[in-house]
Enzyme design. Structure first.
Site, PDB file in Angstrom:
ATOM      1  N   ARG A 168       0.917  -1.182  -0.208  1.00 32.41           N
ATOM      2  CA  ARG A 168      -0.202   0.244   0.181  1.00 32.41           C
ATOM      3  C   ARG A 168       0.850   0.989   0.460  1.00 32.41           C
ATOM      4  O   ARG A 168       2.520   1.175   0.863  1.00 32.41           O
ATOM      5  CB  ARG A 168      -1.383   0.100   1.195  1.00 32.41           C
ATOM      6  CG  ARG A 168      -2.138  -0.872   0.725  1.00 32.41           C
ATOM      7  CD  ARG A 168      -3.007  -0.752   2.012  1.00 32.41           C
ATOM      8  NE  ARG A 168      -2.772  -0.895   3.908  1.00 32.41           N
ATOM      9  CZ  ARG A 168      -1.364   0.226   4.691  1.00 32.41           C
ATOM     10  NH1 ARG A 168      -2.157   0.668   4.413  1.00 32.41           N
ATOM     11  NH2 ARG A 168      -1.074  -1.156   5.557  1.00 32.41           N
ATOM     12  N   TYR A 211      -0.914  -3.249  -6.841  1.00 31.98           N
ATOM     13  CA  TYR A 211      -1.230  -4.320  -5.922  1.00 31.98           C
ATOM     14  C   TYR A 211      -2.282  -4.188  -4.733  1.00 31.98           C
ATOM     15  O   TYR A 211      -2.996  -3.619  -4.452  1.00 31.98           O
ATOM     16  CB  TYR A 211       0.350  -3.583  -5.117  1.00 31.98           C
ATOM     17  CG  TYR A 211       0.836  -4.484  -4.028  1.00 31.98           C
ATOM     18  CD1 TYR A 211       1.283  -5.667  -3.572  1.00 31.98           C
ATOM     19  CD2 TYR A 211      -0.646  -3.759  -2.878  1.00 31.98           C
ATOM     20  CE1 TYR A 211       0.942  -6.312  -2.197  1.00 31.98           C
ATOM     21  CE2 TYR A 211      -0.434  -4.166  -1.338  1.00 31.98           C
ATOM     22  CZ  TYR A 211       0.205  -5.575  -1.271  1.00 31.98           C
ATOM     23  OH  TYR A 211      -0.375  -6.751   0.006  1.00 31.98           O
ATOM     24  N   LYS A 234      -9.770  -2.541   1.899  1.00 30.24           N
ATOM     25  CA  LYS A 234      -9.440  -1.048   2.641  1.00 30.24           C
ATOM     26  C   LYS A 234      -9.752   0.734   1.799  1.00 30.24           C
ATOM     27  O   LYS A 234     -10.510   0.937   3.220  1.00 30.24           O
ATOM     28  CB  LYS A 234      -7.768  -0.526   2.447  1.00 30.24           C
ATOM     29  CG  LYS A 234      -6.907  -2.147   2.400  1.00 30.24           C
ATOM     30  CD  LYS A 234      -7.415  -2.773   4.942  1.00 30.24           C
ATOM     31  CE  LYS A 234      -6.395  -3.550   4.075  1.00 30.24           C
ATOM     32  NZ  LYS A 234      -6.847  -3.798   5.509  1.00 30.24           N
ATOM     33  N   HIS A 236     -10.885  -2.754  11.280  1.00 33.78           N
ATOM     34  CA  HIS A 236      -9.554  -2.813  10.541  1.00 33.78           C
ATOM     35  C   HIS A 236      -9.312  -4.548  12.268  1.00 33.78           C
ATOM     36  O   HIS A 236      -8.860  -4.266  12.842  1.00 33.78           O
ATOM     37  CB  HIS A 236      -8.343  -2.210  10.628  1.00 33.78           C
ATOM     38  CG  HIS A 236      -7.527  -2.897   9.972  1.00 33.78           C
ATOM     39  ND1 HIS A 236      -6.163  -2.745  10.213  1.00 33.78           N
ATOM     40  CD2 HIS A 236      -7.029  -4.065   8.915  1.00 33.78           C
ATOM     41  CE1 HIS A 236      -5.195  -3.311   9.351  1.00 33.78           C
ATOM     42  NE2 HIS A 236      -5.840  -4.310   8.587  1.00 33.78           N
ATOM     43  N   SER A 296      -1.618  -3.699  10.484  1.00 33.84           N
ATOM     44  CA  SER A 296      -1.553  -4.591   9.626  1.00 33.84           C
ATOM     45  C   SER A 296      -0.026  -4.863   9.692  1.00 33.84           C
ATOM     46  O   SER A 296       0.936  -4.288   9.805  1.00 33.84           O
ATOM     47  CB  SER A 296      -1.243  -3.336   8.394  1.00 33.84           C
ATOM     48  OG  SER A 296      -2.077  -2.600   7.422  1.00 33.84           O
ATOM     49  N   CYS A 340       0.181  -7.359  11.727  1.00 32.51           N
ATOM     50  CA  CYS A 340       0.655  -7.508  13.352  1.00 32.51           C
ATOM     51  C   CYS A 340       0.430  -8.587  13.609  1.00 32.51           C
ATOM     52  O   CYS A 340      -0.350  -8.219  15.392  1.00 32.51           O
ATOM     53  CB  CYS A 340       0.602  -6.028  13.973  1.00 32.51           C
ATOM     54  SG  CYS A 340       1.312  -4.442  13.667  1.00 32.51           S
ATOM     55  N   ASP A 378      -9.312  -9.345   9.026  1.00 34.21           N
ATOM     56  CA  ASP A 378      -8.806  -8.346   8.849  1.00 34.21           C
ATOM     57  C   ASP A 378     -10.462  -7.056   9.225  1.00 34.21           C
ATOM     58  O   ASP A 378      -9.481  -6.435   9.316  1.00 34.21           O
ATOM     59  CB  ASP A 378      -8.469  -8.250   7.498  1.00 34.21           C
ATOM     60  CG  ASP A 378      -7.846  -6.956   6.746  1.00 34.21           C
ATOM     61  OD1 ASP A 378      -6.954  -7.058   8.071  1.00 34.21           O
ATOM     62  OD2 ASP A 378      -7.597  -6.510   5.390  1.00 34.21           O
ATOM     63  N   ARG A 400       2.295 -12.275  -0.167  1.00 33.11           N
ATOM     64  CA  ARG A 400       0.387 -12.151  -0.020  1.00 33.11           C
ATOM     65  C   ARG A 400       0.034 -13.717  -0.962  1.00 33.11           C
ATOM     66  O   ARG A 400       0.215 -14.021  -1.639  1.00 33.11           O
ATOM     67  CB  ARG A 400       0.084 -11.293  -0.937  1.00 33.11           C
ATOM     68  CG  ARG A 400      -0.179  -9.676   0.561  1.00 33.11           C
ATOM     69  CD  ARG A 400      -0.853  -9.865   1.578  1.00 33.11           C
ATOM     70  NE  ARG A 400      -0.036  -8.205   2.793  1.00 33.11           N
ATOM     71  CZ  ARG A 400      -0.830  -8.374   3.798  1.00 33.11           C
ATOM     72  NH1 ARG A 400      -1.660  -8.879   4.267  1.00 33.11           N
ATOM     73  NH2 ARG A 400      -0.708  -7.353   4.030  1.00 33.11           N
TER      74      ARG A 400
HETATM   75  P1  GTP Z   1      -2.444  -7.527   7.251  1.00 35.57           P
HETATM   76  O1  GTP Z   1      -3.040  -8.356   6.510  1.00 35.57           O
HETATM   77  O2  GTP Z   1      -1.791  -7.011   6.720  1.00 35.57           O
HETATM   78  O3  GTP Z   1      -3.580  -6.411   8.564  1.00 35.57           O
HETATM   79  O4  GTP Z   1      -1.871  -8.807   8.749  1.00 35.57           O
HETATM   80  P2  GTP Z   1      -2.401  -9.582   9.454  1.00 35.57           P
HETATM   81  O5  GTP Z   1      -2.966  -8.550  10.984  1.00 35.57           O
HETATM   82  O6  GTP Z   1      -3.358 -10.249   9.151  1.00 35.57           O
HETATM   83  O7  GTP Z   1      -0.799  -9.589  10.411  1.00 35.57           O
HETATM   84  P3  GTP Z   1      -0.337 -11.413  10.677  1.00 35.57           P
HETATM   85  O8  GTP Z   1      -1.392 -12.439  10.767  1.00 35.57           O
HETATM   86  O9  GTP Z   1      -0.155 -12.122   8.627  1.00 35.57           O
HETATM   87  O10 GTP Z   1       0.977 -11.803  10.966  1.00 35.57           O
HETATM   88  C1  GTP Z   1       2.313 -10.644   9.960  1.00 35.57           C
HETATM   89  C2  GTP Z   1       3.450 -11.049  11.018  1.00 35.57           C
HETATM   90  O11 GTP Z   1       3.328 -11.484  12.325  1.00 35.57           O
HETATM   91  C3  GTP Z   1       3.643 -12.700   9.966  1.00 35.57           C
HETATM   92  O12 GTP Z   1       5.272 -12.888   9.509  1.00 35.57           O
HETATM   93  C4  GTP Z   1       3.680 -13.309  11.377  1.00 35.57           C
HETATM   94  O13 GTP Z   1       4.565 -14.262  11.224  1.00 35.57           O
HETATM   95  C5  GTP Z   1       3.661 -12.813  12.835  1.00 35.57           C
HETATM   96  N1  GTP Z   1       3.263 -13.140  13.283  1.00 35.57           N
HETATM   97  C6  GTP Z   1       1.898 -13.009  13.682  1.00 35.57           C
HETATM   98  N2  GTP Z   1       1.312 -13.163  14.632  1.00 35.57           N
HETATM   99  C7  GTP Z   1       2.795 -13.211  15.455  1.00 35.57           C
HETATM  100  C8  GTP Z   1       2.664 -13.237  17.355  1.00 35.57           C
HETATM  101  O14 GTP Z   1       1.550 -14.195  17.869  1.00 35.57           O
HETATM  102  N3  GTP Z   1       4.361 -13.447  17.616  1.00 35.57           N
HETATM  103  C9  GTP Z   1       5.165 -13.507  16.987  1.00 35.57           C
HETATM  104  N4  GTP Z   1       6.554 -13.129  17.045  1.00 35.57           N
HETATM  105  N5  GTP Z   1       5.248 -13.296  14.987  1.00 35.57           N
HETATM  106  C10 GTP Z   1       3.495 -13.196  15.035  1.00 35.57           C
HETATM  107  C1  SPV Z   2      -3.375  -4.920   5.158  1.00 40.53           C
HETATM  108  O1  SPV Z   2      -1.874  -3.878   4.788  1.00 40.53           O
HETATM  109  O2  SPV Z   2      -3.572  -4.308   6.319  1.00 40.53           O
HETATM  110  C2  SPV Z   2      -3.109  -5.449   4.898  1.00 40.53           C
HETATM  111  C3  SPV Z   2      -2.849  -5.705   2.758  1.00 40.53           C
HETATM  112  O3  SPV Z   2      -4.413  -5.957   4.934  1.00 40.53           O
HETATM  113  S1  SPV Z   2      -3.342  -5.043   2.096  1.00 40.53           S
HETATM  114  O4  SPV Z   2      -4.935  -5.597   1.009  1.00 40.53           O
HETATM  115  O5  SPV Z   2      -2.209  -4.719   0.615  1.00 40.53           O
HETATM  116  O6  SPV Z   2      -3.530  -3.897   2.973  1.00 40.53           O
HETATM  117 MN    MN Z   3      -5.275  -5.417   7.237  1.00 42.81          MN
END
Ligand code: GTP
Ligand code: SPV
Ligand code: MN
Length: 601
Positions: A86, A216, A225, A245, A267, A269, A294, A385
């Site tokens: 983004r 993207y 979003k 979110h 994002s 996290c 999400d 992704r």
């Molecule tokens: P968006 O799709 O961008 O909104 O991200 P999201 O909030 O869904 O994050 P996601 O669950 O994909 O995790 C993002 C990164 O954080 C990945 O590399 C995971 O491995 C890492 N991660 C997720 N949960 C944990 C956790 O409990 N501990 C740690 N250390 N890392 C984590």
């Molecule tokens: C985020 O960035 O919070 C996502 C991925 O969930 S995107 O759809 O690229 O914004």
């Molecule tokens: Mn997201």
């Protein structure tokens, strides 16, 4: 009319599912007149159409076929290396006045912006096919569901939208023929994928989005979003609901008692991971199910907050996904999945940093270059992704199609903080909980372009997604609380606190069940806690840590608060509120003062 009506493509009945609503037809005609496509493809979302588009995409190298034995019906897409996340600096909220967009959004005057974008879109689809995608956000029978149309010149967008939304006939039907019905107008063109001509523009008053110059995900899947959060949050405020979110998960005890929680993490996290959590062995009989990973749309019913997931699939972070960290995701993405910007092994399998097993001896990296384990470059882009249908998730919640949504017992805020913020704590009440959300911060990630690892305030994980003035958004949260006679409890979590050697203090992933269990216990009135200046904190014995291999010193460290760090944190809260230039509701300023005072008690 200087250009003839574009032909319908292809001629054999695929891609000719024209909506009947005249307002939609007029708008499509207007955009076609402007962009001058070679032909128009009216998407119906059928299997036949999807197969046709995949075949075309393979021919044109938009997709690369993967090993169909290892990962059936799955394909790889490489986006332009300058276009992998983004772009917050090119994202605009175009309200009549700058004040309506507020201090956290890039604002741009609507009339001038439309004119500039029309200039860029003029003739932009010459020689290209213009796809018209009807889609619905939310279950078919939900009062919260919304209709959108996205016009795009990207097949990749069509293929992704088919996974991410309820696309085709179902949306056309729900919209009906009322010329005044509410629906979102989304226009996307790749143009020449040049960062100089990349703009993601939102017109909340017109329920319209125009996105140009990117291919993207978050910039171009306009359902996500752009509609579900930026336009969605604007509609939510005017219509009295919340667009957030947030992931939504269900957690069921061995006795069959079930709670739902919603959690806002910025994002990359941990939302997808938390939403698909598998409890560790010690929690035998407990079940966690996913409603969404999400986005949550939430409304008040009988004094309670109910949430739906408006999406139909997951657009998830690939790196770090493994059978150890997220087995449900690994199963979900083992078939019928589109991969973006991961590495391609010589046997046609996909590879990324953190996948199970040894890396391949040779692969093609996300840029299309040769890669070996000795390479300095990453094989997969850190923001690579997967796009996978939610039906692929073995832990999908049975009530995911329930129109009224699921009742929310707890709201969790959380960010990526190496220090200061303890593993979990609970707010004293709704307004204090809103304060936790409003002041949350996180270290930036690869999900957006720009520096990674910098702590920034990201209120409710909505900093890049709130489609109007953040002060009004805070007030809307406070007002929603007044309508809730049975409000969810509000918590804050931090899976990412680090020790002196820079290692994570908490094992995370499945072990987060221990924190979730405490949250549920608090909702049930059975969990113990200590009062602290920042909120209710669990003591080490309030958390079930049985069978967890963790140092007692670590536990004390992650659950504790350091008064010096919190003085800095308090100053940062003040600095943030001050930076918003007077829009922060009085009630939140008071919350800050009360927090400061509690440290002096
Ligand atoms: P968006 O799709 O961008 O909104 O991200 P999201 O909030 O869904 O994050 P996601 O669950 O994909 O995790 C993002 C990164 O954080 C990945 O590399 C995971 O491995 C890492 N991660 C997720 N949960 C944990 C956790 O409990 N501990 C740690 N250390 N890392 C984590
Ligand atoms: C985020 O960035 O919070 C996502 C991925 O969930 S995107 O759809 O690229 O914004
Ligand atoms: Mn997201």
């Amino acid at each position: 009319m200087n250009n003839p009506a574009p032909a319908i493509f292809p001629p054999n009945g695929i891609g000719d599912a024209r909506p009947t609503n005249q307002a939609v037809l007029d708008w499509v005609h207007e955009i076609a007149t402007l962009t001058e496509p070679e032909n128009i493809f009216w998407c119906d979302g059928s299997d036949r159409e999807n197969e046709f588009l995949i075949a075309e995409s393979l021919k044109q190298n938009v997709l690369i076929k993967l090993n169909q034995e290892k990962i059936p019906h799955s394909y790889l897409h490489r986006s332009d290396p300058n276009d992998v996340a983004r772009v917050e600096q090119f994202t605009f909220v175009c309200t009549p006045t700058k004040e309506e967009a507020g201090p956290t959004n890039n604002w741009s005057e609507p009339k001038q912006t439309y004119a500039k974008l029309r200039g860029l879109l003029k003739g932009a689809m010459r020689g290209r096919t213009m796809f018209v995608i009807p889609y619905m956000m939310g279950p078919a029978d939900s009062p919260l569901s919304k209709i959108g149309f996205e016009i795009t010149d990207s097949k990749y967008v069509v293929l992704n939208m088919r996974i991410m939304t309820r696309m085709g006939e179902i949306a056309v039907k729900r919209l009906g023929n009322d010329p005044n019905a509410e629906w979102n107008r989304g226009v996307h063109s790749l143009l020449d994928i040049n960062a100089e001509r990349r703009f993601i523009c939102h017109f909340p008053q017109d329920n319209a989005i125009i996105s140009v110059g990117s291919g993207y995900g978050g910039n171009v899947l306009l359902s996500k979003k752009c509609l579900a959060l930026r336009i969605g949050s604007y509609l939510a405020r005017t219509q009295g609901w919340l667009a957030e979110h947030m992931l939504i998960l269900g957690v069921e005890s061995p006795e069959g008692k079930k709670h739902y929680v919603a959690a806002a993490f910025p994002s990359a996290c941990g939302k997808t991971n938390f939403a698909m959590l598998i409890p560790p062995r010690h929690f035998e009989g407990w079940k966690v199910t996913t409603v969404g990973d999400d986005i949550a749309w939430m409304q008040v019913r009988d004094g309670r907050l109910y949430a739906i997931n408006p999406e139909n699939g997951y657009f998830g972070v690939v790196p770090g996904t493994s059978c150890k960290s997220n087995p449900n995701a690994m199963r979900a993405i083992s078939h019928d999945t589109l991969y973006t910007n991961v590495a391609l092994a010589d046997d046609g399998d996909v590879w990324w940093e953190g996948k199970d097993g040894d890396p391949p001896q040779h692969a093609i990296d996300w840029r299309g270059n040769d890669w070996t384990p000795a390479s300095k470059e990453k094989a997969a882009h850190p923001n690579s992704r997967f796009t996978t249908p939610m039906r692929n998730n073995p832990a999908l919640d049975p009530d995911v199609e329930k129109g009224e949504g699921v009742p929310i017992s707890a709201i969790i805020f959380g960010g990526r903080r190496s220090d200061t913020v303890p593993l979990v704590y609970e707010s004293f009440n709704w307004a204090h909980g809103v304060y936790l959300g409003a002041t949350m911060a996180s270290e930036t990630t690869a999900a957006a372009t720009g520096a990674v690892g910098r702590v920034r305030r990201d209120p409710m994980a909505m900093l890049p997604f709130c489609g109007y003035n953040i002060g009004d958004y805070f007030q809307h949260w406070l007002d929603m609380g007044k309508r809730l006679t049975n409000p969810p409890l509000i918590f804050n979590v931090n899976w990412f606190r680090k020790g002196v050697k820079g290692q994570f203090l908490w094992p995370g992933f499945g072990e987060n069940m221990r924190v979730l269990k405490w949250i549920i216990d608090r909702c049930d009135g059975t969990g113990g806690a200590l009062q602290s200046p920042i909120g209710w904190l669990p003591s080490p014995h309030d958390l079930d840590l049985a069978e967890l291999d963790i140092d007692h010193k670590c536990v004390a460290e992650i659950l504790g608060i350091d008064h010096e760090e919190w003085q800095r944190e308090l100053a940062a809260h003040k600095e943030f509120f001050d930076s918003l230039g007077g829009v922060v509701p009085e009630q939140l300023l008071e919350q800050r003062e009360q927090l400061a005072a509690r440290f002096l008690e």
